[in-house]
Write an enzyme that holds these catalytic residues in place. Structure first.
Site, PDB file in Angstrom:
ATOM      1  N   TYR A 119      25.230  17.996  36.539  1.00 56.31           N
ATOM      2  CA  TYR A 119      24.013  18.228  35.763  1.00 56.31           C
ATOM      3  C   TYR A 119      23.970  17.381  34.493  1.00 56.31           C
ATOM      4  O   TYR A 119      23.100  17.554  33.658  1.00 56.31           O
ATOM      5  CB  TYR A 119      23.890  19.715  35.386  1.00 56.31           C
ATOM      6  CG  TYR A 119      23.506  20.610  36.536  1.00 56.31           C
ATOM      7  CD1 TYR A 119      23.823  20.280  37.838  1.00 56.31           C
ATOM      8  CD2 TYR A 119      22.827  21.796  36.326  1.00 56.31           C
ATOM      9  CE1 TYR A 119      23.484  21.103  38.903  1.00 56.31           C
ATOM     10  CE2 TYR A 119      22.481  22.622  37.379  1.00 56.31           C
ATOM     11  CZ  TYR A 119      22.810  22.265  38.660  1.00 56.31           C
ATOM     12  OH  TYR A 119      22.469  23.081  39.700  1.00 56.31           O
TER      13      TYR A 119
ATOM     14  N   LYS B 128      37.251  22.633  43.517  1.00 55.37           N
ATOM     15  CA  LYS B 128      37.348  21.945  44.803  1.00 55.37           C
ATOM     16  C   LYS B 128      38.245  20.730  44.576  1.00 55.37           C
ATOM     17  O   LYS B 128      37.886  19.576  44.870  1.00 55.37           O
ATOM     18  CB  LYS B 128      35.933  21.549  45.273  1.00 55.37           C
ATOM     19  CG  LYS B 128      35.846  21.153  46.724  1.00 55.37           C
ATOM     20  CD  LYS B 128      36.030  22.308  47.693  1.00 55.37           C
ATOM     21  CE  LYS B 128      36.105  21.789  49.108  1.00 55.37           C
ATOM     22  NZ  LYS B 128      36.625  22.784  50.073  1.00 55.37           N
TER      23      LYS B 128
ATOM     24  N   ASP C 164      34.276  41.186  49.678  1.00 57.37           N
ATOM     25  CA  ASP C 164      34.554  42.275  48.743  1.00 57.37           C
ATOM     26  C   ASP C 164      34.486  41.760  47.298  1.00 57.37           C
ATOM     27  O   ASP C 164      35.513  41.379  46.706  1.00 57.37           O
ATOM     28  CB  ASP C 164      35.951  42.859  49.015  1.00 57.37           C
ATOM     29  CG  ASP C 164      36.281  43.977  48.052  1.00 57.37           C
ATOM     30  OD1 ASP C 164      35.380  44.408  47.296  1.00 57.37           O
ATOM     31  OD2 ASP C 164      37.436  44.432  48.045  1.00 57.37           O
TER      32      ASP C 164
ATOM     33  N   ASP D 181      26.008  27.500  38.997  1.00 53.59           N
ATOM     34  CA  ASP D 181      24.602  27.728  39.319  1.00 53.59           C
ATOM     35  C   ASP D 181      24.503  28.465  40.663  1.00 53.59           C
ATOM     36  O   ASP D 181      23.810  29.474  40.810  1.00 53.59           O
ATOM     37  CB  ASP D 181      23.899  26.364  39.392  1.00 53.59           C
ATOM     38  CG  ASP D 181      22.385  26.487  39.391  1.00 53.59           C
ATOM     39  OD1 ASP D 181      21.885  27.614  39.286  1.00 53.59           O
ATOM     40  OD2 ASP D 181      21.715  25.448  39.505  1.00 53.59           O
TER      41      ASP D 181
END
Ligand code: NAI
Length: 332
Positions: free
Chosen positions: A122, A169, A211, A226
């Site tokens: 962003y 990641k 869960d 986001d």
């Protein structure tokens, strides 16, 4: 007390008006300083985020903001991104809790999503290399990574929370999330009394669906935050109920997770609870803790009573009917 108010676009004027009414009913006298931002401001001021709006927020420091529309793939840059970068509102905080009376497959959800608000994909660093080929830069800096993880740990410390989960990641984005992960581990060492967990973002999605009560504080970069915010909203009753804050060293802008909802704008169907709860966060931020708690209690009582609820909550009421209930309970 003076607080900046941005009505925003779409359902913005409806939910901001509802919120001002509930805040007044809770007994807090706020002098709202209205300032424009959004698609309407683009028409009237030639800029969806006029300089005067940033100046007004810098002067009063705290703002309540309705959602602003951003056209997809063309026109002006997202106002929200510009606002967060312009005021260095580096931390987005979104508490996600199970609410009584709201039917979902989960109970006992009580987590906080902490999102880095100024960098990642962003950052707005996109360009066309040659026609048909574009590049977006995923900006991660040590300064911003350490700052957001430290913020998450501080939040955990102050709120008595036990676990901070860093979502990443780093196996694929080895440099950018590699640096973020390295920073997260270093900051975690400064808080030995709070548990630190690190998980790939795809595993986090799976575990949230299985869960969500397993999670406590989640911290991550901008785009992941986001997506995870909306996913988490879906776990506890939808975008109509989850509040948010954008916080920096100097300024604070409180807004719901949801957008301007053009599909229901002007129809009187918008659920104001997310913005009402954002206003409760604002009140707590400026020291009106009792009023903030009164508003949170009013939300719970309104949902438990189930009267006047909007369609997103399974009711057949309108923004007006649910606001009347919220205001009635907040005034008690
Ligand atoms: P959205 O959040 O506006 O709407 C998604 C769905 O949730 C729609 O079906 C809508 O009717 C429903 N919804 C959202 N808020 C609701 C509420 N308070 N009560 C009842 N139902 C509600 O997301 P969408 O459609 O992707 O975005 C619309 C516009 O909002 C876009 O221009 C987007 O850029 C902007 N946006 C602005 C944000 C902000 O100002 N902070 C945040 C997210 C999106």
């Amino acid at each position: 007390m003076q607080v900046v108010l941005i009505e925003g676009d779409g359902i913005g004027p409806e939910v901001t008006a509802a919120t001002c009414r509930v805040v007044a009913a809770a007994g807090v006298k706020i002098d709202w300083v209205r300032t424009p931002a959004g698609a309407e401001a683009a028409k009237t001021h030639g800029d969806p985020l006029p300089d005067e709006t940033l100046e007004v927020i810098r002067r009063y420091r705290v703002a309540l903001k309705g959602p602003c529309t951003t056209p997809v793939g063309k026109g002006f840059r997202s106002i929200n991104v510009r606002l967060r970068q312009g005021l260095e509102l580096f931390a987005s905080v979104r508490p996600v809790t199970t609410l009584p009376g709201v039917m979902t497959p989960y109970d006992k959800v009580d987590l906080v999503v902490v999102r880095e608000n100024t960098e990642g994909l962003y950052a707005g660093l996109e360009h066309e290399v040659v026609p048909g080929v574009v590049e977006s830069v995923r900006l991660i800096t040590r300064r911003a990574a350490e700052r957001i993880v430290r913020f998450a740990f501080e939040l955990a410390r102050v709120r008595g929370r036990r676990v901070v989960t860093f979502c990443h990641k780093a196996d694929v984005m080895r440099l950018s999330d590699g640096l973020f992960l390295e920073c997260a581990r270093a900051v975690a060492d400064e808080f030995p009394f709070i548990l630190f967990d690190e998980k790939p973002i795809d595993n986090v999605c799976l575990e949230l669906a299985a869960d969500p009560s397993r999670f406590d504080v989640l911290v991550m970069e901008n785009l992941f935050g986001d997506l995870i915010s909306d996913l988490c909203a879906g776990l506890v009753g939808g975008l109509g109920v989850v509040p948010g804050a954008n916080l920096g060293e100097r300024y604070a802008v409180f807004e719901a997770v949801h957008g301007s909802a053009p599909d229901i704008a002007g129809k009187g169907l918008a659920n104001p609870i997310a913005l009402v709860r954002s206003a409760a966060m604002l009140l707590e931020h400026v020291g009106h803790r009792a009023a903030a708690e009164r508003i949170e209690r009013a939300v719970v009582k309104t949902l438990q009573a189930g009267v006047g609820l909007t369609p997103d909550l399974g009711g057949s009421g309108t923004t007006t009917t649910i606001t009347a209930e919220l205001a009635r309970h907040a005034a008690k």
